[in-house]
Design an enzyme around this catalytic site. Structure first.
Site, PDB file in Angstrom:
ATOM      1  N   ASN A  75     -14.758  59.038  46.118  1.00  0.00           N
ATOM      2  CA  ASN A  75     -13.693  58.269  45.458  1.00  0.00           C
ATOM      3  C   ASN A  75     -14.068  57.805  44.056  1.00  0.00           C
ATOM      4  OD1 ASN A  75     -11.345  56.187  45.343  1.00  0.00           O
ATOM      5  ND2 ASN A  75     -13.198  54.954  45.120  1.00  0.00           N
ATOM      6  N   SER A 127      -6.233  63.430  41.488  1.00  0.00           N
ATOM      7  CA  SER A 127      -5.214  62.641  40.790  1.00  0.00           C
ATOM      8  C   SER A 127      -4.045  63.561  40.469  1.00  0.00           C
ATOM      9  CB  SER A 127      -5.790  62.092  39.479  1.00  0.00           C
ATOM     10  OG  SER A 127      -4.743  61.593  38.656  1.00  0.00           O
ATOM     11  N   TYR A 139     -10.601  63.542  31.682  1.00  0.00           N
ATOM     12  CA  TYR A 139     -10.218  63.035  33.005  1.00  0.00           C
ATOM     13  C   TYR A 139      -9.418  64.118  33.747  1.00  0.00           C
ATOM     14  CZ  TYR A 139      -8.232  59.944  36.575  1.00  0.00           C
ATOM     15  OH  TYR A 139      -7.857  59.375  37.772  1.00  0.00           O
ATOM     16  N   LYS A 143     -10.298  66.153  37.234  1.00  0.00           N
ATOM     17  CA  LYS A 143      -9.462  66.025  38.432  1.00  0.00           C
ATOM     18  C   LYS A 143      -8.926  67.393  38.872  1.00  0.00           C
ATOM     19  CE  LYS A 143     -10.236  61.772  39.130  1.00  0.00           C
ATOM     20  NZ  LYS A 143     -11.023  61.374  40.310  1.00  0.00           N
TER      21      LYS A 143
HETATM   22  N1  LIG Z   1      -5.605  53.915  39.855  1.00  0.00           N
HETATM   23  C1  LIG Z   1      -4.916  55.031  39.629  1.00  0.00           C
HETATM   24  O1  LIG Z   1      -3.813  54.986  39.083  1.00  0.00           O
HETATM   25  C2  LIG Z   1      -5.478  56.361  40.073  1.00  0.00           C
HETATM   26  C3  LIG Z   1      -4.613  57.466  40.064  1.00  0.00           C
HETATM   27  C4  LIG Z   1      -5.091  58.706  40.480  1.00  0.00           C
HETATM   28  C5  LIG Z   1      -6.398  58.838  40.877  1.00  0.00           C
HETATM   29  N2  LIG Z   1      -7.237  57.761  40.863  1.00  0.00           N
HETATM   30  C6  LIG Z   1      -8.620  57.983  41.294  1.00  0.00           C
HETATM   31  O2  LIG Z   1      -8.929  57.113  42.361  1.00  0.00           O
HETATM   32  C7  LIG Z   1     -10.336  56.850  42.354  1.00  0.00           C
HETATM   33  C8  LIG Z   1     -10.550  55.347  42.404  1.00  0.00           C
HETATM   34  O3  LIG Z   1      -9.954  54.787  41.256  1.00  0.00           O
HETATM   35  P1  LIG Z   1      -9.490  53.269  41.135  1.00  0.00           P
HETATM   36  O4  LIG Z   1      -8.133  53.286  40.574  1.00  0.00           O
HETATM   37  O5  LIG Z   1      -9.765  52.547  42.384  1.00  0.00           O
HETATM   38  O6  LIG Z   1     -10.471  52.823  39.944  1.00  0.00           O
HETATM   39  P2  LIG Z   1     -11.315  51.506  39.680  1.00  0.00           P
HETATM   40  O7  LIG Z   1     -11.782  51.646  38.285  1.00  0.00           O
HETATM   41  O8  LIG Z   1     -10.549  50.306  40.075  1.00  0.00           O
HETATM   42  O9  LIG Z   1     -12.528  51.667  40.706  1.00  0.00           O
HETATM   43  C9  LIG Z   1     -13.468  52.695  40.538  1.00  0.00           C
HETATM   44  C10 LIG Z   1     -14.759  52.280  41.208  1.00  0.00           C
HETATM   45  O10 LIG Z   1     -15.714  53.330  40.970  1.00  0.00           O
HETATM   46  C11 LIG Z   1     -16.922  52.731  40.571  1.00  0.00           C
HETATM   47  N3  LIG Z   1     -17.694  53.606  39.702  1.00  0.00           N
HETATM   48  C12 LIG Z   1     -17.359  54.073  38.477  1.00  0.00           C
HETATM   49  N4  LIG Z   1     -18.383  54.717  37.943  1.00  0.00           N
HETATM   50  C13 LIG Z   1     -19.385  54.687  38.848  1.00  0.00           C
HETATM   51  C14 LIG Z   1     -20.705  55.167  38.857  1.00  0.00           C
HETATM   52  N5  LIG Z   1     -21.237  55.784  37.787  1.00  0.00           N
HETATM   53  N6  LIG Z   1     -21.466  54.979  39.958  1.00  0.00           N
HETATM   54  C15 LIG Z   1     -20.974  54.312  41.027  1.00  0.00           C
HETATM   55  N7  LIG Z   1     -19.747  53.798  41.070  1.00  0.00           N
HETATM   56  C16 LIG Z   1     -18.956  53.991  39.981  1.00  0.00           C
HETATM   57  C17 LIG Z   1     -16.498  51.473  39.790  1.00  0.00           C
HETATM   58  O11 LIG Z   1     -17.566  50.525  39.676  1.00  0.00           O
HETATM   59  C18 LIG Z   1     -15.325  50.985  40.614  1.00  0.00           C
HETATM   60  O12 LIG Z   1     -15.724  50.102  41.645  1.00  0.00           O
HETATM   61  C19 LIG Z   1     -10.882  57.499  41.087  1.00  0.00           C
HETATM   62  O13 LIG Z   1     -11.467  58.738  41.403  1.00  0.00           O
HETATM   63  C20 LIG Z   1      -9.640  57.697  40.234  1.00  0.00           C
HETATM   64  O14 LIG Z   1      -9.795  58.736  39.324  1.00  0.00           O
HETATM   65  C21 LIG Z   1      -6.797  56.522  40.477  1.00  0.00           C
END
Ligand SMILES: NC(=O)c1ccc[n+]([C@@H]2O[C@H](COP(=O)([O-])OP(=O)(O)OC[C@H]3O[C@@H](n4cnc5c(N)ncnc54)[C@H](O)[C@@H]3O)[C@@H](O)[C@H]2O)c1
Length: 232
Positions: A75, A127, A139, A143
């Site tokens: 994730n 995503s 990004y 993805k």
């Molecule tokens: N929020 C959205 O709109 C959305 C949409 C599509 C996909 N996503 C995907 O969902 C996943 C989670 O995203 P989110 O929205 O919860 O983001 P977020 O930024 O709220 O959380 C991401 C988490 O990943 C951790 N992280 C980042 N880099 C890291 C590293 N180098 N080592 C360890 N941990 C690390 C961060 O500390 C954070 O806790 C991601 O892969 C993101 O691309 C999110």
């Protein structure tokens, strides 16, 4: 009771996913690089791992110190939004490492035990950005890449009883989404059928299903959790 490794579990979708598996009476190993400010509550079945996934070379040894993983949820992800022609090299490298190289290395690290036990599940978080020429160049590239990774590992591991699937969320109410400029959010919201952002728990439910109960014939698949939110 299975052991689930969720990366990026300190907040957002990863936190909701960890909570879903804990609620389902599973053992959860929650990995993140930043636990300060996390609201993931302590739980007897929760183990936290403090690890920065930019250290791709250290992943195998880190996994070697953990119990065997039944379900891996890839994730953790990072998003930077500079224009494509002004993209700092350091940000490009970080995105590639965290969003693409680390998930592949995590899969390689857990698969020997899964192959031995002839069972296991891997869920990759992609995503909606994977399906369009996404404005956030690196990004979107990562993805799209993780979807090919999903299908490739389903091919490699399917014969060993291991399922590899993905979810592709649309705009989800987390800090990653909140950092986008308002004009971008308005543009995405214009195409969402419900007119609202997704809840992290809605993505987590889809991950939970793929990580536990989905039929064995669902392999190499992607669940769209996007409500029509294809960005223009
Ligand atoms: N929020 C959205 O709109 C959305 C949409 C599509 C996909 N996503 C995907 O969902 C996943 C989670 O995203 P989110 O929205 O919860 O983001 P977020 O930024 O709220 O959380 C991401 C988490 O990943 C951790 N992280 C980042 N880099 C890291 C590293 N180098 N080592 C360890 N941990 C690390 C961060 O500390 C954070 O806790 C991601 O892969 C993101 O691309 C999110």
């Amino acid at each position: 009771m299975s052991t689930i490794l969720v990366t990026g579990a300190a907040r957002g979708i990863g936190q909701a996913t960890a909570e879903a598996f804990l609620a389902g009476d599973h053992q959860v190993i929650a990995l993140d690089r930043l636990w300060q400010g996390s609201s993931l509550a302590d739980h007897p079945a929760l183990q936290r791992v403090d690890y920065d996934l930019q250290n791709v070379d250290g992943i195998r040894s880190m996994i070697g110190d953990l119990p065997p993983i039944d379900t891996l949820v890839n994730n953790a992800g990072i998003l930077y939004v500079p224009p494509h022609d002004q993209f700092p090299v350091a940000q490009r490298k970080e995105i590639l490492a965290v969003n693409l190289e680390a998930p592949a290395e995590l899969i390689e690290s857990v698969l020997p035990a899964m192959k031995t036990s002839q069972t296991g599940r891997i869920v990759n978080v992609a995503s909606v950005a994977a399906f369009t020429g996404h404005p956030d160049l690196w990004y979107g590239i990562t993805k799209a890449g993780i979807l090919n990774m999903t299908k490739a590992y389903a091919r490699f591991l399917g014969p060993h009883g291991v399922l590899v699937n993905a979810v592709a969320p649309g705009p989800t109410r987390t800090e990653m989404y909140e950092q986008l400029p308002q004009s971008r959010k308005d543009s995405v919201m214009a195409s969402v059928y419900s007119g609202r952002a997704c809840l992290p728990s809605e993505v987590a439910q889809s991950i939970y299903w793929l990580g536990t109960d989905s039929p064995a014939y669902v392999n190499g698949a992607t669940i769209d959790v996007n409500d029509g939110s294809y960005p223009r």
